[in-house]
Design a protein around this motif. Structure first.
Motif, PDB file in Angstrom:
ATOM      1  N   GLN A  10       0.865  -1.175   0.000  1.00 55.56           N
ATOM      2  CA  GLN A  10       0.000   0.000   0.000  1.00 55.56           C
ATOM      3  C   GLN A  10       0.906   1.231   0.000  1.00 55.56           C
ATOM      4  N   PHE A  11       0.699   2.138  -0.982  1.00 56.03           N
ATOM      5  CA  PHE A  11       1.612   3.258  -1.172  1.00 56.03           C
ATOM      6  C   PHE A  11       0.848   4.565  -1.383  1.00 56.03           C
ATOM      7  N   ASP A  12       1.557   5.667  -1.148  1.00 58.27           N
ATOM      8  CA  ASP A  12       1.136   7.022  -1.510  1.00 58.27           C
ATOM      9  C   ASP A  12       2.142   7.567  -2.507  1.00 58.27           C
ATOM     10  N   PHE A  13       1.677   8.418  -3.416  1.00 61.94           N
ATOM     11  CA  PHE A  13       2.533   8.925  -4.496  1.00 61.94           C
ATOM     12  C   PHE A  13       2.223  10.404  -4.715  1.00 61.94           C
ATOM     13  N   SER A  14       3.288  11.206  -4.886  1.00 64.01           N
ATOM     14  CA  SER A  14       3.108  12.642  -5.139  1.00 64.01           C
ATOM     15  C   SER A  14       4.330  13.184  -5.857  1.00 64.01           C
ATOM     16  N   MET A  15       4.120  14.318  -6.555  1.00 66.69           N
ATOM     17  CA  MET A  15       5.212  15.044  -7.214  1.00 66.69           C
ATOM     18  C   MET A  15       4.919  16.535  -7.059  1.00 66.69           C
ATOM     19  N   HIS A  16       5.950  17.329  -6.739  1.00 71.00           N
ATOM     20  CA  HIS A  16       5.744  18.768  -6.624  1.00 71.00           C
ATOM     21  C   HIS A  16       7.025  19.486  -7.008  1.00 71.00           C
ATOM     22  N   SER A  17       6.872  20.775  -7.234  1.00 76.34           N
ATOM     23  CA  SER A  17       7.991  21.643  -7.597  1.00 76.34           C
ATOM     24  C   SER A  17       8.190  22.671  -6.490  1.00 76.34           C
ATOM     25  N   PRO A  18       9.435  22.982  -6.139  1.00 77.12           N
ATOM     26  CA  PRO A  18       9.673  23.960  -5.068  1.00 77.12           C
ATOM     27  C   PRO A  18       9.346  25.398  -5.477  1.00 77.12           C
ATOM     28  N   GLN A  19       9.157  25.660  -6.766  1.00 80.18           N
ATOM     29  CA  GLN A  19       8.870  27.022  -7.214  1.00 80.18           C
ATOM     30  C   GLN A  19       7.946  26.979  -8.428  1.00 80.18           C
ATOM     31  N   ALA A  20       7.137  28.032  -8.547  1.00 75.08           N
ATOM     32  CA  ALA A  20       6.178  28.135  -9.653  1.00 75.08           C
ATOM     33  C   ALA A  20       6.693  29.017 -10.770  1.00 75.08           C
ATOM     34  N   GLN A  21       7.767  29.759 -10.532  1.00 74.28           N
ATOM     35  CA  GLN A  21       8.370  30.632 -11.545  1.00 74.28           C
ATOM     36  C   GLN A  21       9.865  30.372 -11.579  1.00 74.28           C
ATOM     37  N   ALA A  22      10.447  30.512 -12.781  1.00 74.56           N
ATOM     38  CA  ALA A  22      11.877  30.264 -12.921  1.00 74.56           C
ATOM     39  C   ALA A  22      12.408  31.043 -14.103  1.00 74.56           C
ATOM     40  N   ASP A  23      13.679  31.372 -14.067  1.00 76.10           N
ATOM     41  CA  ASP A  23      14.360  31.990 -15.195  1.00 76.10           C
ATOM     42  C   ASP A  23      14.774  30.891 -16.160  1.00 76.10           C
ATOM     43  N   ILE A  24      14.832  31.196 -17.422  1.00 77.06           N
ATOM     44  CA  ILE A  24      15.168  30.191 -18.430  1.00 77.06           C
ATOM     45  C   ILE A  24      16.560  29.622 -18.235  1.00 77.06           C
ATOM     46  N   ASN A  25      17.425  30.351 -17.535  1.00 81.04           N
ATOM     47  CA  ASN A  25      18.788  29.881 -17.276  1.00 81.04           C
ATOM     48  C   ASN A  25      18.910  29.138 -15.937  1.00 81.04           C
ATOM     49  N   ASP A  26      17.815  29.017 -15.194  1.00 80.71           N
ATOM     50  CA  ASP A  26      17.851  28.331 -13.903  1.00 80.71           C
ATOM     51  C   ASP A  26      17.666  26.824 -14.062  1.00 80.71           C
ATOM     52  N   ILE A  27      17.947  26.150 -12.958  1.00 78.25           N
ATOM     53  CA  ILE A  27      17.676  24.705 -12.853  1.00 78.25           C
ATOM     54  C   ILE A  27      16.669  24.520 -11.733  1.00 78.25           C
ATOM     55  N   VAL A  28      15.577  23.834 -12.034  1.00 74.72           N
ATOM     56  CA  VAL A  28      14.532  23.539 -11.052  1.00 74.72           C
ATOM     57  C   VAL A  28      14.564  22.031 -10.761  1.00 74.72           C
ATOM     58  N   LEU A  52       2.042  19.923 -12.937  1.00 77.85           N
ATOM     59  CA  LEU A  52       2.807  21.062 -12.417  1.00 77.85           C
ATOM     60  C   LEU A  52       2.999  22.082 -13.523  1.00 77.85           C
ATOM     61  N   ALA A  53       2.726  23.337 -13.201  1.00 80.48           N
ATOM     62  CA  ALA A  53       2.907  24.436 -14.155  1.00 80.48           C
ATOM     63  C   ALA A  53       3.970  25.388 -13.618  1.00 80.48           C
ATOM     64  N   ILE A  54       4.990  25.651 -14.441  1.00 81.56           N
ATOM     65  CA  ILE A  54       6.058  26.576 -14.080  1.00 81.56           C
ATOM     66  C   ILE A  54       6.141  27.645 -15.159  1.00 81.56           C
ATOM     67  N   ARG A  55       6.108  28.905 -14.747  1.00 82.11           N
ATOM     68  CA  ARG A  55       6.202  30.026 -15.680  1.00 82.11           C
ATOM     69  C   ARG A  55       7.670  30.362 -15.877  1.00 82.11           C
ATOM     70  N   VAL A  56       8.164  30.170 -17.117  1.00 78.25           N
ATOM     71  CA  VAL A  56       9.576  30.398 -17.443  1.00 78.25           C
ATOM     72  C   VAL A  56       9.693  31.717 -18.178  1.00 78.25           C
ATOM     73  N   SER A  57      10.578  32.562 -17.718  1.00 82.29           N
ATOM     74  CA  SER A  57      10.777  33.877 -18.323  1.00 82.29           C
ATOM     75  C   SER A  57      12.259  34.148 -18.457  1.00 82.29           C
TER      76      SER A  57
END
Length: 588
Positions: A298-316, A403-408
């Protein structure tokens, strides 16, 4: 009164002298006995050796026995004087624990006393599983003034406590599916006070992947009524088992050493006992064909991102978490789907276990570094994790949220960018250190690239080669040859003669020389024996007489008040060195 006391003293002394004389005339004897010819694997065999009329016998060492383990030994002595005759008896008691079942052999014990050889009989003991009777304490002995234990504890007259302890292997069920978790427990039922528990058997079971729970420092017991008897119950071992193959699997019997507090001892001694669990058979079935290869539990499963916005040169870093009561170490997290909007790098996976009372729970965490190729709103689709739930008997599908991340931002040039297409990841240990493109230059310092490294290796090789030649050729053949050994004996003797400063030191050197040449023991060497050997080896009579004369003068010098002067001693040594060189030619 003084005369009466003196007469009594001399009478007692005469009786002791007569007793020692009679004792020497009594025949010596060595006998042995065992407490049982059949016993259980959890029982203790008492093996007794009795030495009669043997003065101060040494205790035989039984550690060479392969089929028994010595738990404890004891020694006692007895002296009797009856009808003008005396006798002694020394008893050695061994408490032996069998290590396997079957017919085990106790070989005869051999002992030598005053030039006579004594031997006990051989015993064959049949050992079966379990216990045939409770372990008995050492037999009580009659108090004796001459015994080794006349200062015994006043607690020894108490009745021995009854040993009432056994083990059980417990499983929640005897049927399971391949990969399903079973909680295996070893329970100790006892009415005695147990001080320590040691598992002797291997902790590995064929056909299972197992995770043993840590052993706590202290165990709180429970109580259970078994057929009207109240026992204290301790959970001494626990493991989570996951069957890795189907069919009928066997959990073998586990053997434990238990140290039971000895109520008879005033010094908190422990009585060792041995107990075993029963053998357990489990029927393992295959999951449904649709669940083949899926985790079971019996398991639980999840995925998340630490940030919702990021620069195109960043690593998430996206984080995936899977937790539950199954075998988390066998789980592979679902991968991210490919896309031209981002690049997903290899995940860093960590696992940890939680040891709950009812089951083993685990958590898997996957950290996935992601870089971006385009700006805008980037959506990661939901990931699916599927497993088979044995309680429901069906496949369960879990989906993470999207997950939605806005890249700018604007993409930097190649020499300034932290991430580029077709980039390479350099990993230091378990963490990503930097990311760059192109060929990676190794800037580390290497020992084997140094100029002097080859010379050191060659020198080391040459040294080992010389050492090998010395061992094989010199030590085994040249140095061991009779010719070289004889020359070494003569050279060693001449060297020692050069250090002689007193005449009485010559005789021991000549005896050592003759011993090495003739092969006789030091106690066998005498002037008569030397003369016989010299005659057999055709040593000239004059040289033999001169050799014996110098040796005799040296022996007498120990008791003579008149010592030779340094000049006379030097002259004798020069004569002796020349004499030895001539004699050595005949003694080769």
């Amino acid at each position: 009164m003084k005369r009466t006391g003196s007469a009594s003293f001399f009478l007692l002394l005469a009786m002791l002298l007569a007793a020692s004389t009679l004792l020497s005339e009594v025949d010596a004897e060595v006998t042995a006995g065992v407490s049982a010819e059949k016993l259980g694997l959890d029982d203790t065999l008492i093996y007794t050796l009795i030495f009669k009329n043997i003065e101060n016998p040494s205790q035989p060492d039984l550690t060479y026995l392969d089929d028994f383990k010595t738990l404890q030994t004891s020694r006692s002595s007895e002296f009797q004087f009856r009808n003008g005759a005396s006798s002694t008896s020394t008893r050695f008691v061994y408490y032996l624990m069998p290590v396997r079942t079957g017919k085990l052999t106790l070989p005869p014990v051999r002992y030598q006393y005053m030039g006579q050889d004594y031997q006990t009989r051989q015993f064959t003991v049949e050992v079966v599983k379990g216990s045939l009777y409770p372990a008995q304490p050492p037999p009580a002995r009659q108090p004796s003034f001459f015994g080794d234990d006349f200062l015994t504890s006043p607690m020894q007259d108490r009745q021995p406590q009854k040993v009432d302890a056994y083990l059980r292997a417990v499983l929640p069920k005897k049927n399971c599916l391949k990969g399903e978790q079973l909680l295996f427990r070893v329970l100790l039922y006892t009415r005695n006070r147990i001080q320590a528990v040691n598992m002797l058997s291997s902790a590995s079971f064929a056909g299972f992947w197992q995770e043993w729970f840590p052993v706590p420092q202290s165990i709180t017991p429970g109580s259970e009524n078994v057929d009207g008897v109240i026992y204290q119950v301790y959970e001494i071992r626990k493991a989570a088992l996951f069957a890795s193959e189907s069919g009928t699997l066997t959990i073998p019997s586990l053997q434990f050493d238990l140290e039971m507090a000895d109520a008879q001892s005033m010094f908190f001694a422990a009585q060792p006992i041995r107990r075993s669990t029963q053998e357990v058979k489990i029927t393992v079935g295959e999951p449904p064909p649709a669940a083949a290869g899926l985790p079971v539990g019996q398991f639980d499963f999840s995925m998340h991102s630490p940030q919702a916005q990021a620069d195109i040169n960043d690593i998430v870093t996206l984080q995936i978490k899977i937790s539950g009561s199954g075998n988390c170490k066998a789980i592979i997290p679902p991968p991210l789907p490919g896309s031209d909007q981002f690049i997903a790098y290899p995940a860093k996976i960590t696992q940890e276990n939680t040891y709950n009372s009812a089951a083993l729970a685990g958590t898997l965490r996957a950290e996935i570094p992601v870089s971006f190729n385009k700006t805008g709103t980037l959506t990661f689709p939901p990931l699916e994790f599927r497993y088979f739930d044995p309680a429901r008997g069906s496949i369960v599908s879990l989906r993470s949220r999207s997950l939605a991340i806005r890249v700018s931002g604007e993409k930097l040039s190649t020499d300034q960018a932290l991430t580029l297409p077709k980039s390479a990841i350099v990993q230091k240990g378990e963490d990503i250190d930097f990311i760059r493109s192109g060929r990676l230059h190794d800037q580390s310092w290497h020992l084997y690239r140094q100029k002097w490294f080859a010379a050191v290796i060659l020198a080391f090789f040459a040294f080992n080669l010389l050492l090998l030649l010395k061992t094989v050729l010199w030590d085994r053949h040249i140095a061991a040859s009779p010719l070289l050994r004889n020359r070494q004996v003569l050279a060693r003797t001449l060297k020692r003669l050069a250090r002689v400063r007193h005449g009485e030191d010559i005789a021991p050197l000549l005896e050592a020389y003759f011993q090495a040449k003739s092969g006789l023991g030091l106690a066998e060497i005498s002037n008569r024996k030397i003369a016989e050997i010299f005659s057999q080896r055709q040593v000239a009579a004059a040289m033999a007489e001169k050799f014996l004369f110098i040796k005799s003068q040296s022996e007498l010098a120990k008791f003579s008040e008149h010592k030779k002067s340094a000049l006379e001693l030097k002259k004798d040594l020069e004569t002796l060195r020349g004499l030895l060189r001539e004699i050595d030619k005949k003694l080769k």
